[in-house]
Design a protein around this motif. Structure first.
Motif, mmCIF file in Angstrom:
data_model
loop_
_atom_site.group_PDB
_atom_site.id
_atom_site.type_symbol
_atom_site.label_atom_id
_atom_site.label_comp_id
_atom_site.label_asym_id
_atom_site.label_seq_id
_atom_site.Cartn_x
_atom_site.Cartn_y
_atom_site.Cartn_z
ATOM 1 N N ASN A 55 0.772 -1.300 0.268
ATOM 2 C CA ASN A 55 -0.122 -0.062 -0.029
ATOM 3 C C ASN A 55 0.741 1.148 0.034
ATOM 4 O O ASN A 55 0.390 2.432 0.095
ATOM 5 C CB ASN A 55 -0.960 0.076 1.189
ATOM 6 N N ALA A 56 2.127 1.221 -0.048
ATOM 7 C CA ALA A 56 3.172 2.368 -0.156
ATOM 8 C C ALA A 56 3.158 2.612 -1.445
ATOM 9 O O ALA A 56 3.796 2.133 -2.386
ATOM 10 C CB ALA A 56 4.354 1.930 0.529
ATOM 11 N N SER A 57 2.751 4.199 -1.612
ATOM 12 C CA SER A 57 2.881 4.453 -3.220
ATOM 13 C C SER A 57 4.305 5.154 -3.039
ATOM 14 O O SER A 57 4.898 5.660 -2.210
ATOM 15 C CB SER A 57 2.007 5.639 -3.290
ATOM 16 N N LEU A 58 5.091 5.313 -4.452
ATOM 17 C CA LEU A 58 6.304 5.840 -4.626
ATOM 18 C C LEU A 58 6.009 7.168 -4.623
ATOM 19 O O LEU A 58 5.196 7.728 -4.570
ATOM 20 C CB LEU A 58 6.781 5.231 -5.964
ATOM 21 N N ILE A 59 7.428 7.949 -4.133
ATOM 22 C CA ILE A 59 7.538 9.100 -3.826
ATOM 23 C C ILE A 59 6.919 9.943 -4.976
ATOM 24 O O ILE A 59 6.371 10.978 -5.120
ATOM 25 C CB ILE A 59 8.880 9.624 -3.597
ATOM 26 N N ASN A 60 7.634 9.470 -6.217
ATOM 27 C CA ASN A 60 7.076 10.238 -7.668
ATOM 28 C C ASN A 60 6.276 9.040 -8.314
ATOM 29 O O ASN A 60 6.892 8.058 -9.288
ATOM 30 C CB ASN A 60 8.194 10.725 -8.281
ATOM 31 N N PRO A 61 5.053 8.752 -8.083
ATOM 32 C CA PRO A 61 4.084 7.751 -8.957
ATOM 33 C C PRO A 61 4.490 8.001 -10.173
ATOM 34 O O PRO A 61 3.814 8.938 -11.127
ATOM 35 C CB PRO A 61 2.701 8.147 -8.259
#
Length: 292
Positions: A55-61
């Motif tokens: 559930n962790a999105s990347l800093i720059n999706p």
């Protein structure tokens, strides 16, 4: 087949006698065992740092294709598809095992009692189960999911209701035929109580088809759970689940982001195939005349 093999148990004859069904069952067993291992050890892999938080999105999706850093690529939301696919197997296994177990626990005793005693109770239960059985499984599960809400336990309840009649009908039909056998009459004549007759004599003789139903229902439950997830029902939206991930990937396909739908779809397909092959193999174990 040698004379000594005729005295072997039926399941041992099946495993030692070469046949296509045996080979397919072993393939299904390997596939199913693989997903079970993945489902059990996925949290361990994450704790060791081998998997990202699903559930962790990347800093720059940014939707990235499969690479050495992200084996299954990333979604438009910045989620790691590999991590979500593995955690999706855990969610599927939890719901499916709970749903099929609940339906077995309810359906088998009802079938035994209804088939043994008969009468008005048998007719009432038969009418109720036939009514439930006529409803499409997905439609019934969607309706129940609206009522009970999201969650692993609630999704399992919504799925299990549609499978109870299958266990009931199989066990009831076997019970009505077995209860007239001579060994049942002998047990009654020797003073065996109805509870003892049901638990010791009837249960062991009518339970043989239940493992086949269990595996086939498990395969069907994965598809229905995927349907619920695709409709936004079943599990909480923050839970990695194959059906929900396929819904999120639906908007990405026209833009060429194919990997977000491919890998959850393949995982669902392989797990359903593995369980189905196991069910067909078990069916031959308990009904060897089917091969002929």
């Amino acid at each position: 087949m040698t004379a000594s093999s005729k005295t072997q148990p039926r399941w041992l004859q099946f495993l030692t006698y070469p046949s296509l069904s045996r080979q397919l069952m072993l393939v299904g067993l390997v596939i199913t065992a693989f997903f079970i291992i993945i489902a059990i050890f996925t949290p361990v892999f994450q704790a060791w740092g081998w998997l990202q938080d699903p559930n962790a999105s990347l800093i720059n999706p940014i939707h990235e294709p499969p690479s050495g850093q992200h084996w299954f690529g990333t979604s438009r939301e910045g989620y790691d598809v590999f991590s979500r696919t593995l955690f999706g197997s855990r969610a599927a296994l939890q719901v499916v095992v709970l749903a099929t177990s609940l339906s077995l626990i309810v359906g088998v005793p009802l079938g035994l009692i209804s088939g043994y005693w008969g009468g008005k109770m048998d007719r009432a239960l038969l009418f109720l189960m036939d009514t439930i059985y006529t409803l499409p499984g997905l439609l019934l599960s969607v309706t129940l999911a609206f009522v009970v809400g999201r969650g692993v336990g609630n999704a399992a309840i919504a799925l299990s209701i549609s499978y109870i009649p299958q266990y009931y009908r199989v066990v009831r039909n076997h019970t009505t035929s077995v209860k007239t056998e001579l060994f049942i009459e002998a047990a009654r004549a020797m003073g065996a109580t109805p509870t003892r007759v049901l638990s010791r004599y009837l249960f062991l003789n009518v339970i043989q088809s239940v493992p086949v139903l269990f595996t086939l229902n498990a395969a069907d439950a994965i598809l229905i759970l995927g349907g619920l997830g695709f409709l936004g029902l079943g599990l909480p939206l923050d839970t990695p689940e194959w059906g929900h991930d396929l819904k999120l990937a639906l908007d990405s396909l026209p833009t060429g982001i194919w990997w977000t739908a491919l890998f959850p779809g393949l995982a669902m397909t392989f797990m359903v195939t593995g369980l189905s092959l196991m069910g067909e193999g078990l069916s031959e174990v308990f009904n060897p005349e089917m091969e002929r």
